[in-house]
Design an enzyme around this catalytic site. Structure first.
Site, PDB file in Angstrom:
ATOM      1  N   ARG A  73       0.851  -1.197   0.000  1.00 29.98           N
ATOM      2  CA  ARG A  73       0.000   0.000   0.000  1.00 29.98           C
ATOM      3  C   ARG A  73       0.885   1.244   0.000  1.00 29.98           C
ATOM      4  NH1 ARG A  73      -1.763   0.562   4.370  1.00 29.98           N
ATOM      5  NH2 ARG A  73      -1.144  -1.351   5.433  1.00 29.98           N
ATOM      6  N   TYR A 201      -1.548  -3.535  -6.687  1.00 36.28           N
ATOM      7  CA  TYR A 201      -1.366  -4.203  -5.394  1.00 36.28           C
ATOM      8  C   TYR A 201      -2.698  -4.300  -4.626  1.00 36.28           C
ATOM      9  CZ  TYR A 201      -0.356  -5.233  -0.618  1.00 36.28           C
ATOM     10  OH  TYR A 201      -0.408  -5.825   0.622  1.00 36.28           O
ATOM     11  N   GLY A 202      -2.879  -5.403  -3.933  1.00 39.97           N
ATOM     12  CA  GLY A 202      -4.111  -5.717  -3.208  1.00 39.97           C
ATOM     13  C   GLY A 202      -4.789  -4.542  -2.528  1.00 39.97           C
ATOM     14  N   GLY A 203      -4.132  -3.997  -1.508  1.00 38.36           N
ATOM     15  CA  GLY A 203      -4.772  -2.950  -0.719  1.00 38.36           C
ATOM     16  C   GLY A 203      -5.075  -1.684  -1.512  1.00 38.36           C
ATOM     17  N   LYS A 210      -9.549  -2.489   1.883  1.00 40.61           N
ATOM     18  CA  LYS A 210      -9.222  -1.343   2.736  1.00 40.61           C
ATOM     19  C   LYS A 210      -9.985  -0.078   2.297  1.00 40.61           C
ATOM     20  CE  LYS A 210      -5.871  -3.778   4.785  1.00 40.61           C
ATOM     21  NZ  LYS A 210      -5.943  -4.344   6.113  1.00 40.61           N
ATOM     22  N   HIS A 230     -10.439  -2.384  11.716  1.00 36.22           N
ATOM     23  CA  HIS A 230      -9.356  -3.200  11.172  1.00 36.22           C
ATOM     24  C   HIS A 230      -9.086  -4.329  12.158  1.00 36.22           C
ATOM     25  CE1 HIS A 230      -4.927  -3.177   9.543  1.00 36.22           C
ATOM     26  NE2 HIS A 230      -5.667  -4.075   8.950  1.00 36.22           N
ATOM     27  N   SER A 252      -1.233  -3.677  10.117  1.00 39.16           N
ATOM     28  CA  SER A 252      -0.912  -4.611   9.043  1.00 39.16           C
ATOM     29  C   SER A 252       0.387  -5.346   9.350  1.00 39.16           C
ATOM     30  CB  SER A 252      -0.785  -3.873   7.718  1.00 39.16           C
ATOM     31  OG  SER A 252      -2.059  -3.410   7.331  1.00 39.16           O
ATOM     32  N   ALA A 253       0.364  -6.652   9.112  1.00 39.05           N
ATOM     33  CA  ALA A 253       1.523  -7.533   9.327  1.00 39.05           C
ATOM     34  C   ALA A 253       1.948  -7.601  10.800  1.00 39.05           C
ATOM     35  CB  ALA A 253       2.696  -7.153   8.424  1.00 39.05           C
ATOM     36  N   CYS A 254       0.958  -7.514  11.715  1.00 37.96           N
ATOM     37  CA  CYS A 254       1.240  -7.632  13.150  1.00 37.96           C
ATOM     38  C   CYS A 254       0.466  -8.782  13.799  1.00 37.96           C
ATOM     39  CB  CYS A 254       0.943  -6.324  13.865  1.00 37.96           C
ATOM     40  SG  CYS A 254       2.085  -5.014  13.409  1.00 37.96           S
ATOM     41  N   THR A 257      -4.051 -12.312  10.942  1.00 40.81           N
ATOM     42  CA  THR A 257      -4.376 -13.586  10.290  1.00 40.81           C
ATOM     43  C   THR A 257      -3.958 -14.754  11.182  1.00 40.81           C
ATOM     44  OG1 THR A 257      -4.179 -12.545   8.141  1.00 40.81           O
ATOM     45  CG2 THR A 257      -4.049 -14.949   8.182  1.00 40.81           C
ATOM     46  N   ASN A 258      -2.786 -14.637  11.805  1.00 42.60           N
ATOM     47  CA  ASN A 258      -2.312 -15.710  12.666  1.00 42.60           C
ATOM     48  C   ASN A 258      -3.207 -15.918  13.882  1.00 42.60           C
ATOM     49  OD1 ASN A 258       0.513 -17.111  12.120  1.00 42.60           O
ATOM     50  ND2 ASN A 258       0.490 -15.117  11.115  1.00 42.60           N
ATOM     51  N   ASP A 281      -9.263  -9.771   9.104  1.00 40.64           N
ATOM     52  CA  ASP A 281      -8.743  -8.434   8.787  1.00 40.64           C
ATOM     53  C   ASP A 281      -9.717  -7.295   9.075  1.00 40.64           C
ATOM     54  OD1 ASP A 281      -6.544  -6.875   7.725  1.00 40.64           O
ATOM     55  OD2 ASP A 281      -7.720  -6.566   5.909  1.00 40.64           O
ATOM     56  N   ARG A 370       2.003 -12.165  -0.732  1.00 37.35           N
ATOM     57  CA  ARG A 370       0.676 -12.450  -0.187  1.00 37.35           C
ATOM     58  C   ARG A 370       0.064 -13.697  -0.794  1.00 37.35           C
ATOM     59  NH1 ARG A 370      -1.630  -8.661   3.757  1.00 37.35           N
ATOM     60  NH2 ARG A 370       0.037  -7.139   3.951  1.00 37.35           N
ATOM     61  N   ASN A 497      -0.581 -17.982  22.232  1.00 41.26           N
ATOM     62  CA  ASN A 497      -1.384 -16.791  22.535  1.00 41.26           C
ATOM     63  C   ASN A 497      -2.745 -17.160  23.135  1.00 41.26           C
ATOM     64  OD1 ASN A 497       0.678 -15.150  21.616  1.00 41.26           O
ATOM     65  ND2 ASN A 497      -0.147 -14.992  19.537  1.00 41.26           N
TER      66      ASN A 497
HETATM   67  P1  GDP Z   1      -1.667  -9.426   9.650  1.00 40.21           P
HETATM   68  O1  GDP Z   1      -1.186  -8.708   8.454  1.00 40.21           O
HETATM   69  O2  GDP Z   1      -2.016  -8.506  10.784  1.00 40.21           O
HETATM   70  O3  GDP Z   1      -2.775 -10.380   9.317  1.00 40.21           O
HETATM   71  O4  GDP Z   1      -0.440 -10.292  10.217  1.00 40.21           O
HETATM   72  P2  GDP Z   1      -0.074 -11.845  10.024  1.00 40.21           P
HETATM   73  O5  GDP Z   1      -0.893 -12.726  10.914  1.00 40.21           O
HETATM   74  O6  GDP Z   1      -0.068 -12.189   8.578  1.00 40.21           O
HETATM   75  O7  GDP Z   1       1.411 -11.857  10.595  1.00 40.21           O
HETATM   76  C1  GDP Z   1       2.398 -10.987  10.097  1.00 40.21           C
HETATM   77  C2  GDP Z   1       3.753 -11.469  10.534  1.00 40.21           C
HETATM   78  O8  GDP Z   1       3.821 -11.491  11.974  1.00 40.21           O
HETATM   79  C3  GDP Z   1       4.064 -12.879  10.068  1.00 40.21           C
HETATM   80  O9  GDP Z   1       5.405 -12.949   9.657  1.00 40.21           O
HETATM   81  C4  GDP Z   1       3.822 -13.715  11.289  1.00 40.21           C
HETATM   82  O10 GDP Z   1       4.585 -14.885  11.287  1.00 40.21           O
HETATM   83  C5  GDP Z   1       4.198 -12.778  12.436  1.00 40.21           C
HETATM   84  N1  GDP Z   1       3.441 -13.104  13.678  1.00 40.21           N
HETATM   85  C6  GDP Z   1       2.109 -13.321  13.786  1.00 40.21           C
HETATM   86  N2  GDP Z   1       1.759 -13.657  15.053  1.00 40.21           N
HETATM   87  C7  GDP Z   1       2.908 -13.644  15.779  1.00 40.21           C
HETATM   88  C8  GDP Z   1       3.212 -13.920  17.176  1.00 40.21           C
HETATM   89  O11 GDP Z   1       2.354 -14.234  17.995  1.00 40.21           O
HETATM   90  N3  GDP Z   1       4.522 -13.775  17.544  1.00 40.21           N
HETATM   91  C9  GDP Z   1       5.493 -13.415  16.642  1.00 40.21           C
HETATM   92  N4  GDP Z   1       6.746 -13.312  17.093  1.00 40.21           N
HETATM   93  N5  GDP Z   1       5.243 -13.170  15.331  1.00 40.21           N
HETATM   94  C10 GDP Z   1       3.968 -13.279  14.904  1.00 40.21           C
HETATM   95  P1  PGA Z   2      -2.923  -6.545   6.200  1.00 33.87           P
HETATM   96  O1  PGA Z   2      -3.110  -5.526   4.995  1.00 33.87           O
HETATM   97  O2  PGA Z   2      -1.429  -6.621   6.353  1.00 33.87           O
HETATM   98  O3  PGA Z   2      -3.598  -5.858   7.326  1.00 33.87           O
HETATM   99  O4  PGA Z   2      -3.468  -7.882   5.842  1.00 33.87           O
HETATM  100  C1  PGA Z   2      -3.496  -5.830   3.716  1.00 33.87           C
HETATM  101  C2  PGA Z   2      -2.990  -4.732   2.810  1.00 33.87           C
HETATM  102  O5  PGA Z   2      -1.878  -4.221   3.071  1.00 33.87           O
HETATM  103  O6  PGA Z   2      -3.689  -4.416   1.874  1.00 33.87           O
HETATM  104 MN    MN Z   3      -3.662 -10.456   7.455  1.00 33.17          MN
END
Ligand code: GDP
Ligand code: PGA
Ligand code: MN
Length: 583
Positions: A73, A201-203, A210, A230, A252-254, A257-258, A281, A370, A497
């Site tokens: 993005r 790109y997606g977003g 988004k 979000h 994003s990326a925190c 999804t996990n 998301d 992605r 977690n």
């Molecule tokens: P989203 O973009 O918020 O959905 O984030 P994701 O779930 O795709 O995770 C983004 C990155 O953070 C990935 O590289 C994951 O492996 C990492 N991650 C997710 N959960 C955890 C966690 O509990 N601990 C750590 N250390 N890393 C995590």
């Molecule tokens: P996300 O964002 O990392 O919260 O999944 C998707 C995006 O950047 O469009």
């Molecule tokens: Mn995600």
């Protein structure tokens, strides 16, 4: 399809106007069918937009390589165009609507010459849900159409709902020449319109996500009394068979999804705990007749970060990705399987840019590579994701990447305090947006890039839900990302977690008393289940400790941040910060 019926007149007129401006070779109304998807895929395989993957290991899955300058993005090129600049707020880039329209219409003029223009009716949310909202995206990218089919309820049923309601968000998109100098993502919340040019790109390009479901929807939600957030939505079923739904906002990326797909570790699994994925998301929440907040996931698929997704971290995501997935900017192995850092098996042969893999060129997969996949393929997919009424939310969780200071978990004392905790959120930046990675910035409610109006008004809107009769969720803050002196994560994260979610549910059910601290309630000694946990008890104590001196500094920084919103900042929130500072 699409050309009959008077309530579709406005849609037909808009499509005609766009075609006149962009001059495509042909116009295709998308019906969302299997056959249409097969035709699109065949055409993209022929053009090289999609590359086939190993059909045996990854049936009906494909790789897309974007332009190397178009991988995330672009927040500096994303604008909210409200009539007054103040309404967009200091949290957004702003342009006057007339100027923005003129700029975008000049870019779109003749932009689709020689290309097919696709008209994509879609619904964000279960098609029969009163919380769901519809939109139409016009695009010249078949990759966008294929992704929208996975990410939304797209096609005939959405068009029928639009015909019934007459109201929809208009999204206009062209990949243009992918020139970063000619790339803009514009939002017109008052007109329920989006114009996005120059990015695939997606977003930036999947406008239901988004752009619509957060920036436009947050604005709509404020006017209509609901929340567009979000947040992931996860259902936690305890051994008694009771389910609690938790919504969590991480940047994003925190880890959204996990956490949404968390797989209980052995102890919890054996004890009978189950985890159900509703969304990963975006969360739309509205107060129900019972005073609780009811939530839907407006999306139908996941657009997830590939790197870091491995058998040890997120086996549910790997299972979800076994077939019918689109990968964007991952590497591939010698036998044509998708590959990324953290997958934990196989070797990259070709990197995300199509070069033979060489360590000297950096990561094999782009850090923001992605996958796009249907939510129903997830082993923990919750059938109630389709419920028109949504699911009731027991707890809201905020969190971000905080290498120091912020404890593993704490609970806000009440709703207003929780709103402050969300507003004060900070996190290190990630590869999900272009720019420096690992810089701490304030990201209120994980909505900094996504709130379609002034943050001060947004905080006031959040506070407004606290009224007589409301049965609001409890609010928590978590931090999975504390690091030790050697820079290693102190908390194992992922499946572990659930121990933290377990404590939250005990709080919701009145089973855990917690321990009061100036910043909120932390687990009292022994309340956090540490049985079988692979880290030292002293590390757990460390993770739960509230460092008063550090927090004095943090609260000062939060005060400065909130003051930046000027007179529009709700007094209630400022008072709340004062209260915490003096606690
Ligand atoms: P989203 O973009 O918020 O959905 O984030 P994701 O779930 O795709 O995770 C983004 C990155 O953070 C990935 O590289 C994951 O492996 C990492 N991650 C997710 N959960 C955890 C966690 O509990 N601990 C750590 N250390 N890393 C995590
Ligand atoms: P996300 O964002 O990392 O919260 O999944 C998707 C995006 O950047 O469009
Ligand atoms: Mn995600």
């Amino acid at each position: 399809m699409g050309s009959q019926g008077s309530s579709l007149d406005a849609l037909n007129r808009w499509v005609d106007d766009v075609a006149r401006l962009t001059e495509p070779a042909s116009v295709v109304w998308c019906d969302g069918s299997e056959a249409e998807y097969a035709r699109l895929v065949a055409a993209m395989l022929a053009s090289g937009d999609l590359l086939p993957l190993n059909e045996k290991t990854n049936p009906r899955s494909y790789l897309h390589r974007s332009h190397p300058s178009d991988v995330a993005r672009v927040e500096h090129l994303t604008f909210v165009c409200t009539p007054s600049e103040d309404d967009a707020g200091p949290n957004n880039h702003w342009m006057a609507p007339a100027d923005a329209h003129a700029k975008m219409d000049a870019l779109f003029a003749g932009a689709m010459r020689g290309r097919t223009m696709y008209v994509i009716p879609y619904c964000m949310g279960p098609i029969d849900s009163p919380i769901a909202r519809c939109g139409v995206e016009i695009t010249d990218s078949p990759y966008v159409v294929a992704n929208m089919r996975i990410m939304t309820r797209m096609g005939a049923p959405a068009l029928a709902r639009i015909e019934r309601e007459g109201r929809f968000v208009r999204g206009l998109h062209s990949t243009g020449e992918l020139d970063p100098e000619r790339r803009f993502i514009m939002h017109f919340p008052d007109e329920l319109a989006i114009k996005s040019f120059g990015s695939g790109y997606g977003g930036n390009a999947l406008l239901g996500k988004k752009c619509h479901a957060l920036r436009i929807a947050s604005h709509q939600a404020r006017n209509e009394g609901w929340l567009a957030e979000h947040m992931l939505i996860v259902g936690i079923e305890n051994p008694k068979g009771e389910k609690h739904y938790i919504a969590a906002a991480f940047p994003s990326a925190c880890g959204k999804t996990n956490l949404a797909m968390l797989i209980p570790t052995e102890g919890y699994r054996k004890a009978g705990w189950k985890v159900w994925t509703v969304g990963d998301d975006i969360c739309w929440m509205t107060p129900g007749a019972d005073g609780r907040l009811w939530a839907i996931n407006p999306e139908a698929g996941y657009f997830g970060v590939a790197p870091g997704t491995g058998a040890n971290t997120n086996p549910a995501a790997l299972a979800t990705l076994r077939h019918d997935a689109i990968f964007t900017n991952t590497a591939i192995t010698a036998d044509g399987q998708p590959w990324w850092e953290g997958l934990g098996e196989g070797e990259p042969a070709v990197d995300w840019q199509g070069r033979p893999y060489a360590a000297a060129n950096g990561p094999a997969a782009h850090p923001n590579s992605r996958f796009t996949v249907s939510a129903r393929q997830c082993p923990s997919w919750a059938p109630e994701s389709e419920d028109a009424a949504g699911v009731p939310i027991s707890a809201i969780v905020f969190g971000g990447r905080r290498p120091s200071l912020v404890p593993l978990v704490f609970e806000a004392k009440d709703w207003a305090h929780g709103v402050l905790v969300g507003a004060a959120m900070g996190s290190e930046t990630t590869a999900a947006a272009t720019g420096a990675v690992g810089v701490l910035r304030r990201d209120s409610m994980a909505m900094k890039p996504f709130c379609g109006y002034n943050f001060a008004d947004y905080f006031a809107h959040w506070l407004s839900f606290d009224k007589p009769g409301a049965k609001l969720p409890r609010i928590f803050h978590v931090n999975w990302f504390r690091k030790d002196a050697e820079g290693r994560f102190m908390w194992p994260g992922y499946g572990e977690n659930l121990r933290v979610l377990d404590w939250m549910i005990q709080r919701v059910e009145g089973l855990a008393v917690g321990e009061d601290t100036p910043i909120g309630i932390v687990p009292a000694r022994g309340e956090l289940n540490t049985e079988g946990l692979a880290i030292a008890p002293a590390t757990v104590d460390d993770l739960l400790r509230v460092d008063i001196d550090g927090w004095v500094e943090e609260l000062n920084a939060i005060g400065t941040y909130l003051d930046g919103f000027g007179a529009r900042m709700p007094g209630r929130l400022k008072a709340e910060r004062q209260r915490v500072s003096h606690a």
